[in-house]
Design a protein around this motif. Structure first.
Motif, PDB file in Angstrom:
ATOM      1  N   GLU A 154      -9.975 -21.091 -31.728  1.00 27.18           N
ATOM      2  CA  GLU A 154      -9.302 -22.386 -31.630  1.00 27.18           C
ATOM      3  C   GLU A 154      -8.308 -22.419 -30.469  1.00 27.18           C
ATOM      4  OE1 GLU A 154      -7.547 -23.237 -35.410  1.00 27.18           O
ATOM      5  OE2 GLU A 154      -9.427 -22.893 -36.507  1.00 27.18           O
ATOM      6  N   GLY A 155      -7.917 -21.245 -29.984  1.00 24.78           N
ATOM      7  CA  GLY A 155      -6.977 -21.207 -28.877  1.00 24.78           C
ATOM      8  C   GLY A 155      -6.629 -19.786 -28.489  1.00 24.78           C
ATOM      9  N   VAL A 156      -5.871 -19.666 -27.410  1.00 27.98           N
ATOM     10  CA  VAL A 156      -5.397 -18.366 -26.935  1.00 27.98           C
ATOM     11  C   VAL A 156      -3.894 -18.455 -26.722  1.00 27.98           C
ATOM     12  CG1 VAL A 156      -5.515 -16.630 -25.109  1.00 27.98           C
ATOM     13  CG2 VAL A 156      -7.588 -17.835 -25.805  1.00 27.98           C
ATOM     14  N   LYS A 157      -3.162 -17.550 -27.352  1.00 25.42           N
ATOM     15  CA  LYS A 157      -1.719 -17.478 -27.119  1.00 25.42           C
ATOM     16  C   LYS A 157      -1.479 -16.642 -25.875  1.00 25.42           C
ATOM     17  CE  LYS A 157       1.213 -16.819 -30.511  1.00 25.42           C
ATOM     18  NZ  LYS A 157       2.012 -16.134 -31.575  1.00 25.42           N
ATOM     19  N   ILE A 158      -0.782 -17.198 -24.911  1.00 21.81           N
ATOM     20  CA  ILE A 158      -0.505 -16.494 -23.662  1.00 21.81           C
ATOM     21  C   ILE A 158       1.009 -16.397 -23.458  1.00 21.81           C
ATOM     22  CG2 ILE A 158      -2.648 -17.396 -22.690  1.00 21.81           C
ATOM     23  CD1 ILE A 158      -0.903 -19.157 -20.839  1.00 21.81           C
ATOM     24  N   ALA A 159       1.409 -15.528 -22.534  1.00 24.58           N
ATOM     25  CA  ALA A 159       2.828 -15.384 -22.198  1.00 24.58           C
ATOM     26  C   ALA A 159       2.959 -14.982 -20.743  1.00 24.58           C
ATOM     27  CB  ALA A 159       3.490 -14.331 -23.092  1.00 24.58           C
ATOM     28  N   ASP A 160       4.058 -15.341 -20.123  1.00 28.28           N
ATOM     29  CA  ASP A 160       4.358 -14.843 -18.786  1.00 28.28           C
ATOM     30  C   ASP A 160       4.589 -13.334 -18.886  1.00 28.28           C
ATOM     31  OD1 ASP A 160       4.274 -17.466 -18.022  1.00 28.28           O
ATOM     32  OD2 ASP A 160       6.433 -17.685 -17.738  1.00 28.28           O
ATOM     33  N   ILE A 161       4.282 -12.620 -17.815  1.00 26.08           N
ATOM     34  CA  ILE A 161       4.478 -11.173 -17.808  1.00 26.08           C
ATOM     35  C   ILE A 161       5.273 -10.742 -16.587  1.00 26.08           C
ATOM     36  CG2 ILE A 161       2.416 -10.610 -19.158  1.00 26.08           C
ATOM     37  CD1 ILE A 161       0.921 -10.054 -16.559  1.00 26.08           C
ATOM     38  N   THR A 162       5.900  -9.580 -16.684  1.00 25.78           N
ATOM     39  CA  THR A 162       6.641  -9.018 -15.563  1.00 25.78           C
ATOM     40  C   THR A 162       5.658  -8.451 -14.546  1.00 25.78           C
ATOM     41  OG1 THR A 162       6.745  -6.789 -16.516  1.00 25.78           O
ATOM     42  CG2 THR A 162       8.471  -8.362 -17.167  1.00 25.78           C
ATOM     43  N   VAL A 163       6.170  -7.969 -13.425  1.00 23.95           N
ATOM     44  CA  VAL A 163       5.302  -7.369 -12.408  1.00 23.95           C
ATOM     45  C   VAL A 163       4.641  -6.099 -12.928  1.00 23.95           C
ATOM     46  CG1 VAL A 163       6.527  -8.349 -10.440  1.00 23.95           C
ATOM     47  CG2 VAL A 163       7.268  -6.145 -11.392  1.00 23.95           C
ATOM     48  N   ASP A 164       5.159  -5.551 -14.032  1.00 21.29           N
ATOM     49  CA  ASP A 164       4.567  -4.371 -14.648  1.00 21.29           C
ATOM     50  C   ASP A 164       3.626  -4.708 -15.796  1.00 21.29           C
ATOM     51  OD1 ASP A 164       6.010  -2.560 -13.002  1.00 21.29           O
ATOM     52  OD2 ASP A 164       7.794  -2.897 -14.241  1.00 21.29           O
ATOM     53  N   GLY A 165       3.434  -5.991 -16.064  1.00 18.35           N
ATOM     54  CA  GLY A 165       2.504  -6.402 -17.103  1.00 18.35           C
ATOM     55  C   GLY A 165       3.103  -6.565 -18.485  1.00 18.35           C
ATOM     56  N   GLU A 166       4.408  -6.441 -18.616  1.00 13.78           N
ATOM     57  CA  GLU A 166       5.057  -6.576 -19.920  1.00 13.78           C
ATOM     58  C   GLU A 166       5.309  -8.051 -20.230  1.00 13.78           C
ATOM     59  OE1 GLU A 166       5.442  -4.193 -21.925  1.00 13.78           O
ATOM     60  OE2 GLU A 166       5.157  -2.435 -20.628  1.00 13.78           O
ATOM     61  N   PRO A 167       4.994  -8.492 -21.478  1.00 15.21           N
ATOM     62  CA  PRO A 167       5.219  -9.902 -21.829  1.00 15.21           C
ATOM     63  C   PRO A 167       6.703 -10.253 -21.851  1.00 15.21           C
ATOM     64  CG  PRO A 167       4.575  -8.626 -23.764  1.00 15.21           C
ATOM     65  CD  PRO A 167       4.399  -7.723 -22.582  1.00 15.21           C
ATOM     66  N   ILE A 168       7.030 -11.465 -21.426  1.00 15.92           N
ATOM     67  CA  ILE A 168       8.415 -11.945 -21.397  1.00 15.92           C
ATOM     68  C   ILE A 168       8.656 -12.814 -22.622  1.00 15.92           C
ATOM     69  CG2 ILE A 168      10.101 -13.304 -20.095  1.00 15.92           C
ATOM     70  CD1 ILE A 168       8.485 -12.625 -17.550  1.00 15.92           C
ATOM     71  N   ASN A 169       9.557 -12.379 -23.479  1.00 16.17           N
ATOM     72  CA  ASN A 169       9.848 -13.104 -24.714  1.00 16.17           C
ATOM     73  C   ASN A 169      10.295 -14.529 -24.428  1.00 16.17           C
ATOM     74  OD1 ASN A 169       9.248 -10.908 -26.341  1.00 16.17           O
ATOM     75  ND2 ASN A 169      11.352 -10.126 -26.310  1.00 16.17           N
ATOM     76  N   GLY A 170       9.819 -15.450 -25.259  1.00 16.38           N
ATOM     77  CA  GLY A 170      10.215 -16.848 -25.134  1.00 16.38           C
ATOM     78  C   GLY A 170       9.327 -17.668 -24.225  1.00 16.38           C
TER      79      GLY A 170
END
Length: 400
Positions: A253-269
């Motif tokens: 039904e969907g994909v939850k995505i997040a911005d990531i740092t230059v190292d690939g770590e997700p950014i909370n919020g």
């Protein structure tokens, strides 16, 4: 009894069957799929000169040549074991045991899976499965989708899906974990894609890619990568966004995505959900070499060729007498290289089978040269430094 059994009726296997049969060998070509062609069947892309490479048409040409020469092609046949005996090989299949003095493994490649939350939902598939469903079976896999995983394979197939009229919302990176490794590292992904910068659909992207040879510039470009992504064939490519979870009850039904740092770590919020009804996951390709391992063939681990490679030389001979390899089982390259390697294997087997005429030897040498020529002219390289790593592999070849 066949003088040669070829396992895998993709581009390498078909080409090898033609070459060996031309030389007079009795050849049986087997494949577990319902028809020959392998991954070649799903390929459709435009060449540098503007012509189209149509995998189905190329398959038809190879199959017609094999049929005209009298190659026995048997589909729907699975091989589960290989056993060496004094005068040859026993090939164990779901249709009985075949015995032959020569075996060619042309089993191709498989896709690296990238497990993540929700990946077992209906509507989630590998990018290669989407290619086959679209280009081979003419089935529309969904109304709107996301591609997770940015590599040369997924970009090529994204273009094919776009041409077929599928709505691709965007391409993003996979979540960072022990399995995804470099596929979730924005810097490593950027470096890998630079090898295909000449295929970029716009002159601005091609120029920008050429400027990225300096590591400092790559880091700067990554830090200021546009939040809305870069348009590739009208589809946003996000190097600083990753999938966190695939959402759905009974299907995607969907994909939850997040911005990531230059190292690939997700950014909370920064999380948000993209509504889609299908997801394609791409982790790249690796040689499908289990049968070589079962046979007792020694391996070399060469990441630049896709992983663990059966030891072989440029004549496609393994150290085990009577066992040969060709195509992506020898390292990940395109279908044209696989076809060229198939011809090498076919002539090499004929030469070793005692058909050592001057004509066969000339054809073999010309086929070996042709592999090198096609490799140098290839518009797509899945891994870096293929030529150098091939030479390294051949330089360590030893008979058992």
């Amino acid at each position: 009894m066949s003088e040669l059994v070829i396992i895998g009726a993709g581009p390498a296997g078909l080409a090898a069957s033609i070459a060996a049969r031309e030389c007079g060998l009795k050849v049986t070509l087997i494949d577990e799929f319902i028809k020959p062609g392998g991954r070649l069947l799903g390929q459709l892309y435009k060449e540098n000169d503007g012509t189209w490479w149509n995998g189905i048409k190329e398959t038809d040409k190879l199959v017609a040549r094999a049929d005209n020469l009298g190659v026995e092609i048997k589909c729907g046949i699975s091989v589960y074991h290989l056993d060496k005996y004094e005068h040859g090989w026993s090939v164990y299949t779901n249709d009985g045991i075949m015995q032959t003095p020569y075996v060619l493994l042309a089993t191709g490649a498989a896709e690296y899976p990238i497990p993540m939350s929700g990946w077992t939902l209906p509507g989630v598939m590998s990018v290669g499965a989407a290619q086959v469903m679209t280009n081979v079976h003419r089935v529309k896999v969904g109304k709107k989708g996301v591609i997770i995983g940015a590599n040369i394979l997924s970009f090529a197939i994204m273009h094919e899906l776009k041409l077929a009229g599928l709505n691709i919302e965007c391409m993003i990176l996979p979540p960072k974990n022990e399995i995804s490794k470099t596929a979730a590292d924005p810097m490593e992904v950027m470096k890998s894609l630079l090898r295909a910068s000449h295929l970029a659909p716009s002159s601005i992207l091609r120029l920008g890619s050429r400027l990225m040879i300096n590591e400092s510039l790559r880091k700067l470009a990554l830090r200021f990568f546009p939040k809305k992504g870069i348009s590739v064939w009208g589809i946003p490519f996000h190097l600083r966004k990753a999938a966190i979870e695939i959402i759905g009850e009974k299907q995607v039904e969907g994909v939850k995505i997040a911005d990531i740092t230059v190292d690939g770590e997700p950014i909370n919020g920064t999380e948000k959900i993209i509504p889609v009804d299908f997801v394609c996951i791409s982790g790249g390709l690796y040689p499908l070499a289990e049968l070589a391992a079962v046979a007792g063939c020694p391996f070399r681990y060469i990441p630049e060729l896709g992983g663990h490679i059966p030891q072989h030389n440029e004549r496609m001979e393994t150290p085990l007498k009577g066992l040969y390899v060709a195509g992506n089982i020898t390292g990940i390259e395109g279908a044209k290289v696989a076809i060229a390697q198939g011809f090498v294997a076919g002539y090499s087997i004929a030469d070793n089978a005692g058909i050592s005429t001057e004509t066969v030897k000339q054809k073999l040498q010309q086929a070996i040269k042709n592999v090198k020529y096609i490799r140098e002219k290839a518009i797509i390289q899945f891994y870096p430094n293929v030529k150098e790593n091939r030479e390294k592999l051949y330089g360590t070849y030893q008979y058992i």
